[in-house]
Design an enzyme around this catalytic site. Structure first.
Site, PDB file in Angstrom:
ATOM      1  N   TYR A   1       0.803  -1.334  -0.039  1.00 39.55           N
ATOM      2  CA  TYR A   1      -0.051  -0.122   0.060  1.00 39.55           C
ATOM      3  C   TYR A   1       0.891   1.157   0.002  1.00 39.55           C
ATOM      4  O   TYR A   1       0.490   2.262  -0.521  1.00 39.55           O
ATOM      5  CB  TYR A   1      -0.879  -0.055   1.225  1.00 39.55           C
ATOM      6  CG  TYR A   1      -1.900  -1.454   1.189  1.00 39.55           C
ATOM      7  CD1 TYR A   1      -2.720  -1.444  -0.174  1.00 39.55           C
ATOM      8  CD2 TYR A   1      -1.920  -2.236   1.965  1.00 39.55           C
ATOM      9  CE1 TYR A   1      -3.470  -2.699  -0.441  1.00 39.55           C
ATOM     10  CE2 TYR A   1      -2.650  -3.618   1.677  1.00 39.55           C
ATOM     11  CZ  TYR A   1      -3.213  -3.728   0.388  1.00 39.55           C
ATOM     12  OH  TYR A   1      -4.136  -4.724   0.306  1.00 39.55           O
TER      13      TYR A   1
ATOM     14  N   PHE B   1       0.912  -9.901  -8.966  1.00 40.08           N
ATOM     15  CA  PHE B   1       1.754  -8.750  -8.700  1.00 40.08           C
ATOM     16  C   PHE B   1       2.290  -7.833  -9.723  1.00 40.08           C
ATOM     17  O   PHE B   1       2.576  -6.897  -9.599  1.00 40.08           O
ATOM     18  CB  PHE B   1       2.657  -8.913  -7.403  1.00 40.08           C
ATOM     19  CG  PHE B   1       3.966  -9.661  -7.480  1.00 40.08           C
ATOM     20  CD1 PHE B   1       5.059  -9.336  -8.248  1.00 40.08           C
ATOM     21  CD2 PHE B   1       4.116 -10.861  -6.702  1.00 40.08           C
ATOM     22  CE1 PHE B   1       6.026  -9.934  -8.487  1.00 40.08           C
ATOM     23  CE2 PHE B   1       5.253 -11.558  -7.047  1.00 40.08           C
ATOM     24  CZ  PHE B   1       6.379 -11.141  -7.774  1.00 40.08           C
ATOM     25  N   HIS B   2       2.285  -8.579 -10.915  1.00 44.68           N
ATOM     26  CA  HIS B   2       2.852  -7.783 -11.933  1.00 44.68           C
ATOM     27  C   HIS B   2       1.727  -6.920 -12.590  1.00 44.68           C
ATOM     28  O   HIS B   2       1.849  -6.092 -13.494  1.00 44.68           O
ATOM     29  CB  HIS B   2       3.271  -8.784 -12.853  1.00 44.68           C
ATOM     30  CG  HIS B   2       4.839  -9.030 -13.022  1.00 44.68           C
ATOM     31  ND1 HIS B   2       5.164 -10.144 -11.942  1.00 44.68           N
ATOM     32  CD2 HIS B   2       6.074  -8.639 -13.230  1.00 44.68           C
ATOM     33  CE1 HIS B   2       6.634 -10.069 -11.974  1.00 44.68           C
ATOM     34  NE2 HIS B   2       6.981  -9.161 -12.727  1.00 44.68           N
TER      35      HIS B   2
ATOM     36  N   ARG C   1       6.735 -20.765  -8.884  1.00 43.61           N
ATOM     37  CA  ARG C   1       7.340 -19.482  -9.089  1.00 43.61           C
ATOM     38  C   ARG C   1       9.004 -19.718  -8.452  1.00 43.61           C
ATOM     39  O   ARG C   1       8.919 -20.502  -7.882  1.00 43.61           O
ATOM     40  CB  ARG C   1       6.497 -18.349  -8.099  1.00 43.61           C
ATOM     41  CG  ARG C   1       6.834 -18.692  -6.589  1.00 43.61           C
ATOM     42  CD  ARG C   1       6.024 -17.380  -5.543  1.00 43.61           C
ATOM     43  NE  ARG C   1       6.550 -16.046  -5.888  1.00 43.61           N
ATOM     44  CZ  ARG C   1       6.356 -15.308  -4.891  1.00 43.61           C
ATOM     45  NH1 ARG C   1       5.690 -15.448  -3.876  1.00 43.61           N
ATOM     46  NH2 ARG C   1       7.153 -14.187  -5.053  1.00 43.61           N
ATOM     47  N   ARG C   2       9.775 -18.699  -8.691  1.00 45.40           N
ATOM     48  CA  ARG C   2      10.842 -18.709  -8.156  1.00 45.40           C
ATOM     49  C   ARG C   2      11.635 -20.025  -8.255  1.00 45.40           C
ATOM     50  O   ARG C   2      12.425 -20.451  -7.486  1.00 45.40           O
ATOM     51  CB  ARG C   2      11.050 -18.431  -6.531  1.00 45.40           C
ATOM     52  CG  ARG C   2      10.528 -16.973  -6.272  1.00 45.40           C
ATOM     53  CD  ARG C   2      10.679 -16.931  -4.882  1.00 45.40           C
ATOM     54  NE  ARG C   2      10.377 -15.144  -4.780  1.00 45.40           N
ATOM     55  CZ  ARG C   2      10.220 -14.623  -3.531  1.00 45.40           C
ATOM     56  NH1 ARG C   2      10.104 -15.543  -2.444  1.00 45.40           N
ATOM     57  NH2 ARG C   2      10.581 -13.454  -3.481  1.00 45.40           N
TER      58      ARG C   2
HETATM   59 FE1  HAS Z   1      -1.318  -8.702  -3.231  1.00 47.35          FE
HETATM   60  C1  HAS Z   1       0.866 -11.328  -2.752  1.00 47.35           C
HETATM   61  C2  HAS Z   1      -3.724 -10.147  -1.573  1.00 47.35           C
HETATM   62  C3  HAS Z   1      -3.418  -5.820  -3.577  1.00 47.35           C
HETATM   63  C4  HAS Z   1       1.425  -6.887  -4.434  1.00 47.35           C
HETATM   64  N1  HAS Z   1       0.710  -9.004  -3.451  1.00 47.35           N
HETATM   65  C5  HAS Z   1       1.436 -10.178  -3.367  1.00 47.35           C
HETATM   66  C6  HAS Z   1       2.810 -10.123  -3.581  1.00 47.35           C
HETATM   67  C7  HAS Z   1       3.164  -8.677  -4.062  1.00 47.35           C
HETATM   68  C8  HAS Z   1       1.708  -8.128  -3.985  1.00 47.35           C
HETATM   69  C9  HAS Z   1       4.149  -8.205  -4.370  1.00 47.35           C
HETATM   70  O1  HAS Z   1      -3.796 -12.551   0.255  1.00 47.35           O
HETATM   71  C10 HAS Z   1       3.800 -11.042  -3.440  1.00 47.35           C
HETATM   72  C11 HAS Z   1       4.773 -11.145  -2.378  1.00 47.35           C
HETATM   73  C12 HAS Z   1       5.826 -12.212  -2.557  1.00 47.35           C
HETATM   74  O2  HAS Z   1       6.678 -12.109  -3.155  1.00 47.35           O
HETATM   75  O3  HAS Z   1       5.492 -13.131  -1.814  1.00 47.35           O
HETATM   76  N2  HAS Z   1      -3.186  -8.209  -2.630  1.00 47.35           N
HETATM   77  C13 HAS Z   1      -3.912  -8.919  -2.005  1.00 47.35           C
HETATM   78  C14 HAS Z   1      -5.250  -8.388  -2.059  1.00 47.35           C
HETATM   79  C15 HAS Z   1      -5.206  -7.049  -2.471  1.00 47.35           C
HETATM   80  C16 HAS Z   1      -3.744  -6.797  -2.907  1.00 47.35           C
HETATM   81  C17 HAS Z   1      -6.464  -8.998  -1.162  1.00 47.35           C
HETATM   82  N3  HAS Z   1      -1.030  -6.695  -3.983  1.00 47.35           N
HETATM   83  C18 HAS Z   1      -1.962  -5.715  -3.816  1.00 47.35           C
HETATM   84  C19 HAS Z   1      -1.313  -4.441  -4.350  1.00 47.35           C
HETATM   85  C20 HAS Z   1       0.011  -4.786  -4.457  1.00 47.35           C
HETATM   86  C21 HAS Z   1       0.191  -6.017  -4.279  1.00 47.35           C
HETATM   87  C22 HAS Z   1      -2.157  -3.159  -4.505  1.00 47.35           C
HETATM   88  C23 HAS Z   1       1.263  -3.958  -5.149  1.00 47.35           C
HETATM   89  C24 HAS Z   1       1.045  -2.728  -5.372  1.00 47.35           C
HETATM   90  N4  HAS Z   1      -1.539 -10.443  -2.299  1.00 47.35           N
HETATM   91  C25 HAS Z   1      -2.334 -10.861  -1.965  1.00 47.35           C
HETATM   92  C26 HAS Z   1      -2.123 -12.274  -1.036  1.00 47.35           C
HETATM   93  C27 HAS Z   1      -0.997 -12.603  -1.377  1.00 47.35           C
HETATM   94  C28 HAS Z   1      -0.392 -11.170  -1.958  1.00 47.35           C
HETATM   95  C29 HAS Z   1      -2.935 -13.067  -0.063  1.00 47.35           C
HETATM   96  C30 HAS Z   1       0.020 -13.736  -0.778  1.00 47.35           C
HETATM   97  C31 HAS Z   1      -0.231 -14.810  -1.994  1.00 47.35           C
HETATM   98  C32 HAS Z   1       0.686 -16.008  -1.619  1.00 47.35           C
HETATM   99  O4  HAS Z   1       0.217 -16.990  -1.347  1.00 47.35           O
HETATM  100  O5  HAS Z   1       2.037 -15.704  -1.576  1.00 47.35           O
HETATM  101  C33 HAS Z   1      -6.370  -6.069  -2.542  1.00 47.35           C
HETATM  102  O6  HAS Z   1      -5.644  -4.709  -2.031  1.00 47.35           O
HETATM  103  C34 HAS Z   1      -6.612  -5.742  -3.836  1.00 47.35           C
HETATM  104  C35 HAS Z   1      -7.833  -4.901  -4.014  1.00 47.35           C
HETATM  105  C36 HAS Z   1      -8.230  -4.268  -5.098  1.00 47.35           C
HETATM  106  C37 HAS Z   1      -9.240  -4.074  -5.820  1.00 47.35           C
HETATM  107  C38 HAS Z   1      -9.418  -3.613  -7.255  1.00 47.35           C
HETATM  108  C39 HAS Z   1     -10.169  -2.293  -7.605  1.00 47.35           C
HETATM  109  C40 HAS Z   1     -10.180  -1.986  -8.834  1.00 47.35           C
HETATM  110  C41 HAS Z   1      -9.675  -0.682  -9.370  1.00 47.35           C
HETATM  111  C42 HAS Z   1      -9.509  -0.413 -10.779  1.00 47.35           C
HETATM  112  C43 HAS Z   1     -10.878  -0.015 -11.343  1.00 47.35           C
HETATM  113  C44 HAS Z   1     -10.871   0.449 -12.701  1.00 47.35           C
HETATM  114  C45 HAS Z   1     -11.514   1.502 -13.183  1.00 47.35           C
HETATM  115  C46 HAS Z   1     -11.306   1.837 -14.600  1.00 47.35           C
HETATM  116  C47 HAS Z   1     -11.895   2.601 -12.339  1.00 47.35           C
HETATM  117  C48 HAS Z   1     -10.660  -4.618  -5.154  1.00 47.35           C
HETATM  118  C49 HAS Z   1      -9.199   0.466  -8.259  1.00 47.35           C
HETATM  119  C50 HAS Z   1     -12.606   2.275 -15.154  1.00 47.35           C
HETATM  120  C51 HAS Z   1     -12.728   2.448 -16.592  1.00 47.35           C
HETATM  121  C52 HAS Z   1     -13.520   3.064 -17.337  1.00 47.35           C
HETATM  122  C53 HAS Z   1     -13.402   3.188 -18.776  1.00 47.35           C
HETATM  123  C54 HAS Z   1     -14.614   3.622 -16.606  1.00 47.35           C
END
Ligand code: HAS
Length: 579
Positions: free
Chosen positions: A223, A381-382, A443-444
């Site tokens: 974050y 994460f990419h 991975r890795r």
């Molecule tokens: Fe993650 C693993 C769960 C967000 C980065 N995450 C990783 C790792 C990285 C990473 C680097 O629960 C690997 C670490 C390693 O090397 O072992 N992550 C989550 C969850 C979220 C989440 C629940 N991660 C991120 C963000 C990262 C990031 C942000 C970097 C910046 N993650 C995990 C979990 C693991 C994990 C487990 C461990 C897995 C394992 O087993 O090792 C949430 O915060 C995500 C919430 C996001 C949303 C999406 C909202 C959508 C948006 C776009 C909307 C589009 C629009 C366009 C508005 C709900 C904001 C509209 C277009 C029009 C034309 C109108």
């Protein structure tokens, strides 16, 4: 506004220095894909070993580049919105600490003395220079908060009683305070576990404790990367999308930041669902909090989409009554004024949509067992840190360099196409890595010499196509980066056409409620720290039952078994025949 000489130099240095390193970081990303697809079939390439390259890729891209550019962005935001000077001594001290620290860690990594990956928790051990370098980088990054930003924030609030601090300052300030809090656990494991082991002062470690402390930092860290991007989405994007657009709701944006304060910390155990030392129910509690931390991102999706819709519909009355047709009016590819920056945010948002879904998959406790340690996770994460975050930081870096140095963006066409190539490449990469991950692709792992090598007894033909597709995607991503780099360095090296100045296009809020509770940060941080500590006490108790800091030998390339190149089936056969 005009920026004083030495402060301008520091801000530019905080952008240019990590970008020079990023070239190595991106190169090693491509190498990873080539190793894993079996296009490079060796333990090393051009003198850099597989895990050495993987460490360089992760540390440079995810830690050094992000941290330094986030500090540069923070400095620029505080300067521009509060109109209060930054102190050159503070800024130089911070910048030099970050540069010296990075160079120390880079030496250890390039010398092959720190093959510990960017998640450098024990039992892997690095040279002390790696830890001291990392510490200098991190401490350097918080110096501006304590000595420039916080004093300026406090005096601005005193001079503007009852007024809301500008939203961009609010986002940057919240993010950096969170940064300081999350550093506490990682500092404990570095100072009390990693350094003593690396210096040979102790011979045993407690890897479960180290992992737990690392992830207590490692998840909030994501974050720390994300919130500057959200700050740009709330302030810059709605304005530039039409030139006169508005942010749908200021309070919704501030509320999202507050939710991040509360929920970013008690979630690190979701990286340790398979950690045997921690009781399952404690992991379940943090799994539930993880769903909580997705809420502010959903709120952001709504607020950003609503801002885009309002801004487009106000500018183009002909699409006023359309449900989706207004999407076509977004300047996805535009060379007009600052609109080129829209492409970075839109491509990033589209990637983050996928990153959010895969994050929820990861967070689902039992489903995590299917994807953990598979390529599904790097796929996730990419599209997050490698998607929205990197694109926002690349975009804002180019923007700040052009404004501060008074230069026209050179090769603007390439600058606009770059994020879309990046987006396309990452989307293919994410698909290949996720689906392969669901089939168990690890991975890795240097799969080219093991699972993807037809001569190996480990050969898994069903993974080959996905690995090759991810290597193809890596080329598209690198092409996107090259387009961006041509524009960035072209702009940097071109002559100035006007006096340099600092300006941020900033959207006014359509709904701008007072909501005083959202402006007082102290109570939210107090609750947040309490939640953090309480949620970790049981897990820390679990992992320290057998001894606090030390209970097993550290891992080196000689212990528990010497690292050797794995033999292929053919080699094994011929060795057996010789015998
Ligand atoms: Fe993650 C693993 C769960 C967000 C980065 N995450 C990783 C790792 C990285 C990473 C680097 O629960 C690997 C670490 C390693 O090397 O072992 N992550 C989550 C969850 C979220 C989440 C629940 N991660 C991120 C963000 C990262 C990031 C942000 C970097 C910046 N993650 C995990 C979990 C693991 C994990 C487990 C461990 C897995 C394992 O087993 O090792 C949430 O915060 C995500 C919430 C996001 C949303 C999406 C909202 C959508 C948006 C776009 C909307 C589009 C629009 C366009 C508005 C709900 C904001 C509209 C277009 C029009 C034309 C109108």
């Amino acid at each position: 506004m005009k920026v004083e000489g030495s402060i301008k130099t520091v801000i530019l240095g905080e952008i240019i220095f990590p970008i020079l390193l990023l070239i190595f970081g991106i190169y090693h990303g491509l190498m990873q894909a080539l190793y894993r697809a079996g296009i490079i079939k060796d333990m090393s390439f051009l003198g850099i070993e597989y895990y050495q390259g993987l460490t360089l890729h992760g540390v440079i891209n995810a830690v050094v580049f992000t941290t330094m550019v986030i500090v540069a962005f923070g400095n620029a935001v505080f300067l521009y919105y509060l109109k209060k000077p930054l102190r050159p001594a503070v800024q130089w001290a911070s910048f030099l600490m970050m540069v010296i620290g990075t160079l120390m860690a880079a030496w250890a990594m390039f010398a092959g003395k720190a093959n510990v990956l960017y998640t450098f928790y024990l039992p892997l051990i690095a040279h002390p220079a790696f830890y001291i370098g990392a510490a200098l980088l991190l401490v350097g990054s918080i110096v501006p908060l304590f000595f420039d930003w916080a004093p300026n924030y406090i005096s601005w609030r005193r001079e503007h009683p009852g007024e809301k601090v500008p939203l961009a300052v609010f986002g940057v300030f919240v993010n950096h305070i969170m940064w300081v809090i999350m550093l506490v656990p990682v500092v404990i494991t570095v100072v009390f576990q990693m350094l003593p082991l690396s210096l040979g002062l102790v011979s045993e470690v407690n890897p479960s404790l180290s992992r737990t402390l690392f992830w207590a930092f490692g998840h909030p860290l994501v974050y720390f990367w994300l919130l500057p991007a959200y700050t740009m989405l709330y302030t810059v994007l709605p304005k530039i999308v039409t030139g006169e657009g508005k942010l749908y709701s200021d309070s919704a944006a501030r509320f999202a930041f507050i939710l991040f304060i509360l929920f970013s910390f008690p979630v690190g155990l979701h990286h340790q669902f398979t950690e045997p030392a921690v009781t399952n129910s404690y992991k379940l509690v943090q799994a539930l909090f993880t769903f909580g931390v997705a809420v502010p991102s959903m709120l952001t999706a709504f607020t950003v989409a609503a801002s885009l819709e309002y801004s487009i519909k106000s500018k183009y009355p002909e699409v006023k009554n359309s449900l989706f047709y207004w999407w076509t009016k977004i300047p996805y590819i535009s060379l007009e004024g600052d609109k080129w920056l829209v492409s970075y945010f839109m491509a990033g948002l589209f990637l983050f949509f996928v990153g959010g879904i895969t994050g929820i998959v990861n967070a689902s406790y039992n489903v995590n067992l299917v994807v953990h340690n598979t390529s599904f996770v790097p796929g996730h994460f990419h599209t997050t840190v490698g998607g929205l975050v990197t694109l926002s930081l690349l975009g804002i870096s180019l923007y700040l360099v052009s404004k501060l140095m008074g230069k026209e963006i050179r090769f603007k066409g390439l600058a606009v196409l770059a994020p879309w190539l990046w987006w396309q490449g990452m989307l293919i990469f994410e698909y290949a890595m996720s689906v392969a991950g669901l089939h168990g692709f690890p991975r890795r792992t240097n799969t080219g010499i093991s699972y993807l090598n037809p001569d190996s007894p480990l050969y898994r033909p069903e993974w080959v196509g996905y690995a090759e597709l991810s290597a193809f995607a890596a080329f598209i991503i690198v092409l996107g980066f090259i387009f961006w780099a041509i524009s960035f360095f072209g702009t940097l090296l071109s002559p100035s056409v006007r006096e340099g100045s600092l300006e941020f296009p900033t959207a006014e809020a359509l709904h701008d409620e007072k909501a005083p509770a959202l402006n007082r940060l102290t109570p939210w941080f107090a609750i947040s720290v309490a939640l953090f500590v309480l949620s970790y006490i049981p897990a820390l108790y679990d992992v320290t039952k057998r001894g606090v800091f030390f209970d097993s030998p550290g891992y080196t390339d000689k212990n528990p078994v010497p690292i050797t190149k794995p033999q292929s089936a053919k080699e094994e056969k011929s060795t057996a025949e010789v015998k």
